[in-house]
Design an enzyme around this catalytic site. Structure first.
Site, PDB file in Angstrom:
ATOM      1  N   LYS A   1      31.035   8.388  39.956  1.00 56.01           N
ATOM      2  CA  LYS A   1      30.965   9.495  40.950  1.00 56.01           C
ATOM      3  C   LYS A   1      31.466   9.037  42.148  1.00 56.01           C
ATOM      4  O   LYS A   1      30.928   8.087  42.729  1.00 56.01           O
ATOM      5  CB  LYS A   1      29.490   9.854  41.120  1.00 56.01           C
ATOM      6  CG  LYS A   1      28.964  10.436  39.736  1.00 56.01           C
ATOM      7  CD  LYS A   1      27.406  10.735  39.934  1.00 56.01           C
ATOM      8  CE  LYS A   1      26.696   9.311  39.938  1.00 56.01           C
ATOM      9  NZ  LYS A   1      25.256   9.525  39.560  1.00 56.01           N
TER      10      LYS A   1
ATOM     11  N   THR B   1      21.445  15.367  50.754  1.00 55.79           N
ATOM     12  CA  THR B   1      22.008  14.838  49.251  1.00 55.79           C
ATOM     13  C   THR B   1      21.027  14.054  48.384  1.00 55.79           C
ATOM     14  O   THR B   1      21.203  13.253  47.498  1.00 55.79           O
ATOM     15  CB  THR B   1      23.534  13.818  49.565  1.00 55.79           C
ATOM     16  OG1 THR B   1      23.000  12.602  50.278  1.00 55.79           O
ATOM     17  CG2 THR B   1      24.535  14.646  50.289  1.00 55.79           C
TER      18      THR B   1
ATOM     19  N   GLY C   1      18.807  13.535  45.568  1.00 54.42           N
ATOM     20  CA  GLY C   1      18.737  13.954  44.208  1.00 54.42           C
ATOM     21  C   GLY C   1      20.171  14.433  43.735  1.00 54.42           C
ATOM     22  O   GLY C   1      20.374  15.070  42.786  1.00 54.42           O
ATOM     23  N   THR C   2      21.331  14.276  44.353  1.00 58.23           N
ATOM     24  CA  THR C   2      22.654  14.706  43.856  1.00 58.23           C
ATOM     25  C   THR C   2      22.951  14.144  42.463  1.00 58.23           C
ATOM     26  O   THR C   2      23.310  14.882  41.530  1.00 58.23           O
ATOM     27  CB  THR C   2      23.665  14.518  44.799  1.00 58.23           C
ATOM     28  OG1 THR C   2      23.763  13.104  45.173  1.00 58.23           O
ATOM     29  CG2 THR C   2      23.665  15.186  45.949  1.00 58.23           C
ATOM     30  N   GLY C   3      22.831  12.826  42.398  1.00 51.17           N
ATOM     31  CA  GLY C   3      23.055  11.941  41.153  1.00 51.17           C
ATOM     32  C   GLY C   3      22.051  12.516  40.147  1.00 51.17           C
ATOM     33  O   GLY C   3      22.545  12.719  38.789  1.00 51.17           O
ATOM     34  N   CYS C   4      20.832  12.968  40.175  1.00 54.06           N
ATOM     35  CA  CYS C   4      20.019  13.273  38.941  1.00 54.06           C
ATOM     36  C   CYS C   4      20.322  14.747  38.725  1.00 54.06           C
ATOM     37  O   CYS C   4      20.409  15.165  37.514  1.00 54.06           O
ATOM     38  CB  CYS C   4      18.362  13.583  39.829  1.00 54.06           C
ATOM     39  SG  CYS C   4      17.798  12.099  40.359  1.00 54.06           S
TER      40      CYS C   4
HETATM   41  N1  LIG Z   1      28.815  15.499  50.779  1.00 55.48           N
HETATM   42  C1  LIG Z   1      28.953  15.575  49.466  1.00 55.48           C
HETATM   43  N2  LIG Z   1      29.946  16.771  49.305  1.00 55.48           N
HETATM   44  C2  LIG Z   1      30.358  17.229  47.980  1.00 55.48           C
HETATM   45  N3  LIG Z   1      29.908  16.650  46.929  1.00 55.48           N
HETATM   46  C3  LIG Z   1      28.983  15.547  47.023  1.00 55.48           C
HETATM   47  C4  LIG Z   1      28.647  15.060  48.208  1.00 55.48           C
HETATM   48  N4  LIG Z   1      27.716  14.026  48.105  1.00 55.48           N
HETATM   49  C5  LIG Z   1      27.967  13.697  46.438  1.00 55.48           C
HETATM   50  N5  LIG Z   1      28.389  14.729  45.931  1.00 55.48           N
HETATM   51  C6  LIG Z   1      28.557  14.964  44.470  1.00 55.48           C
HETATM   52  O1  LIG Z   1      27.375  14.792  44.150  1.00 55.48           O
HETATM   53  C7  LIG Z   1      27.381  14.198  42.687  1.00 55.48           C
HETATM   54  C8  LIG Z   1      26.541  12.820  42.861  1.00 55.48           C
HETATM   55  O2  LIG Z   1      26.974  12.047  43.378  1.00 55.48           O
HETATM   56  P1  LIG Z   1      26.728  10.673  44.041  1.00 55.48           P
HETATM   57  O3  LIG Z   1      27.718   9.696  44.196  1.00 55.48           O
HETATM   58  O4  LIG Z   1      26.015  11.100  45.484  1.00 55.48           O
HETATM   59  O5  LIG Z   1      25.445  10.104  43.130  1.00 55.48           O
HETATM   60  P2  LIG Z   1      24.311   9.195  43.287  1.00 55.48           P
HETATM   61  O6  LIG Z   1      24.555   8.424  44.600  1.00 55.48           O
HETATM   62  O7  LIG Z   1      23.932   8.792  42.261  1.00 55.48           O
HETATM   63  O8  LIG Z   1      22.952  10.485  44.046  1.00 55.48           O
HETATM   64  P3  LIG Z   1      21.602  10.083  44.570  1.00 55.48           P
HETATM   65  O9  LIG Z   1      21.636  10.422  46.014  1.00 55.48           O
HETATM   66  O10 LIG Z   1      20.818  11.040  43.764  1.00 55.48           O
HETATM   67  O11 LIG Z   1      21.396   8.724  44.142  1.00 55.48           O
HETATM   68  C9  LIG Z   1      28.863  13.735  42.741  1.00 55.48           C
HETATM   69  O12 LIG Z   1      29.444  15.066  41.913  1.00 55.48           O
HETATM   70  C10 LIG Z   1      29.335  13.865  44.034  1.00 55.48           C
HETATM   71  O13 LIG Z   1      30.924  13.957  44.085  1.00 55.48           O
HETATM   72  C1  LIG Z   2      12.248   9.414  40.863  1.00 49.76           C
HETATM   73  C2  LIG Z   2      13.599   9.307  41.297  1.00 49.76           C
HETATM   74  N1  LIG Z   2      14.454   9.059  40.408  1.00 49.76           N
HETATM   75  C3  LIG Z   2      16.026   8.757  40.763  1.00 49.76           C
HETATM   76  C4  LIG Z   2      16.277   8.846  42.134  1.00 49.76           C
HETATM   77  C5  LIG Z   2      17.493   8.801  42.547  1.00 49.76           C
HETATM   78  O1  LIG Z   2      17.995   9.737  43.511  1.00 49.76           O
HETATM   79  C6  LIG Z   2      15.146   8.966  42.977  1.00 49.76           C
HETATM   80  N2  LIG Z   2      15.191   8.919  44.422  1.00 49.76           N
HETATM   81  N3  LIG Z   2      13.668   9.140  42.683  1.00 49.76           N
END
Ligand SMILES: Nc1ncnc2c1ncn2[C@@H]1O[C@H](COP(=O)(O)OP(=O)(O)OP(=O)(O)O)[C@@H](O)[C@H]1O
Ligand SMILES: Cc1ncc(CO)c(N)n1
Length: 268
Positions: free
Chosen positions: A173, A204, A206-209
């Site tokens: 990602k 942002t 929780g975007t990954g979840c």
């Molecule tokens: N500012 C943004 N604009 C558009 N898309 C975004 C943005 N930030 C993250 N994304 C998208 O959100 C999804 C999650 O990506 P990201 O790399 O942020 O995951 P992560 O770091 O695992 O998330 P988390 O913040 O939950 O730990 C991907 O599809 C990424 O391209």
């Molecule tokens: C419980 C939990 N799982 C995953 C993430 C990653 O965003 C978080 N912040 N908290």
């Protein structure tokens, strides 16, 4: 109705973890179930406490779900310890679970650590080989591959290495990139980019979840992996664009943007 199971941690502030997964799965039209690995006391500014469940209690939850309502897909998020990782791998193998999306959660958006250092090796050995797709962000892809990522070519190289080592598809990602939010899927020896304009927001959390749960939901509904990733990417872009602004730190997304049910559609 198709069903999905999230095996992950609870986020008391509702933006990430199990809470994000249940909201995402519901909005993506599948029946959402959960097996908790840990409780976190957390908000948009950080994590103040973590309480893990016991391996036996995690097994009880997974067994209760599989022996009654078998999930069509499984998403795995925060799992902090080797013992819990082994429990999950053992139960998923026993049930021959399919459509497994592994989000290798290592830290919260706020920076707090969510996996013990020694558990990273167990995650690689036990969970990645079971994954239909693993969804690292850039720092996680660096740790899983052992390579430093400086640009999009680096994302491709890391994804190829992880895929070849653990025999799974890899979605690297690009949320942490300095450029656009482009995600790279490497599957069956082919690289494909899912492009996304970077949305100007600090909310942002929780975007990954959310992305991994949306992929699992679409796999549960019968879409193939590439279509599932595209639909999940569209979902996250729309949820981020809905511009919710809650809390003092990196705030959560609004999942209630799609009241038309467009994202809940099943495969033809
Ligand atoms: N500012 C943004 N604009 C558009 N898309 C975004 C943005 N930030 C993250 N994304 C998208 O959100 C999804 C999650 O990506 P990201 O790399 O942020 O995951 P992560 O770091 O695992 O998330 P988390 O913040 O939950 O730990 C991907 O599809 C990424 O391209
Ligand atoms: C419980 C939990 N799982 C995953 C993430 C990653 O965003 C978080 N912040 N908290």
């Amino acid at each position: 109705m198709r069903t999905a199971l999230s095996i992950a941690g609870s986020d008391s502030s509702g933006g990430a973890g199990i809470q994000a997964d249940l909201k995402t799965m519901t909005m993506n039209g599948v029946f959402a179930m959960s097996a908790l690995t840990a409780l976190t006391a957390q908000n948009t500014t950080g994590v103040t406490a973590v309480m893990e469940v016991t391996p036996q209690f995690l097994q009880n939850q997974i067994d209760a779900v599989f022996e009654d309502i078998r999930p069509d897909a499984v998403k795995i998020g925060m799992v902090a310890s080797s013992e819990l990782i082994r429990t999950i791998a053992q139960r998923l193998r026993a049930y021959e679970a399919a459509n497994i999306v592994v989000d290798p959660v290592m830290a919260a958006t706020s920076g707090a650590r969510l996996i013990k250092e020694e558990a990273i090796e167990t995650l690689k050995e036990e969970l990645l080989p079971l994954a239909t797709v693993v969804t690292p962000n850039i720092p996680e892809a660096e740790i899983l591959s052992g390579e430093t990522i400086h640009n999009e070519d680096g994302m491709v190289a890391a994804a190829i290495k992880i895929s070849e080592m653990y025999h799974c598809a890899v979605l690297c990602k690009g949320g942490h990139s300095v450029n656009d939010a482009n995600d790279l899927l490497y599957v069956d020896g082919k690289a494909r980019w899912f492009t996304g304009r970077r949305i100007a927001t600090s909310n942002t959390h929780g975007t990954g979840c959310t992305l991994s749960s949306a992929i699992a939901s679409n796999l549960a509904k019968g879409f193939d992996l590439e279509t599932s990733v595209q639909r999940a990417k569209d979902y996250i872009s729309r949820a981020l664009s809905a511009n919710l602004d809650l809390g003092k730190g990196s705030g959560p997304m609004n999942h209630a943007f799609d009241l038309s049910g467009e994202f809940a559609k099943e495969a033809e």
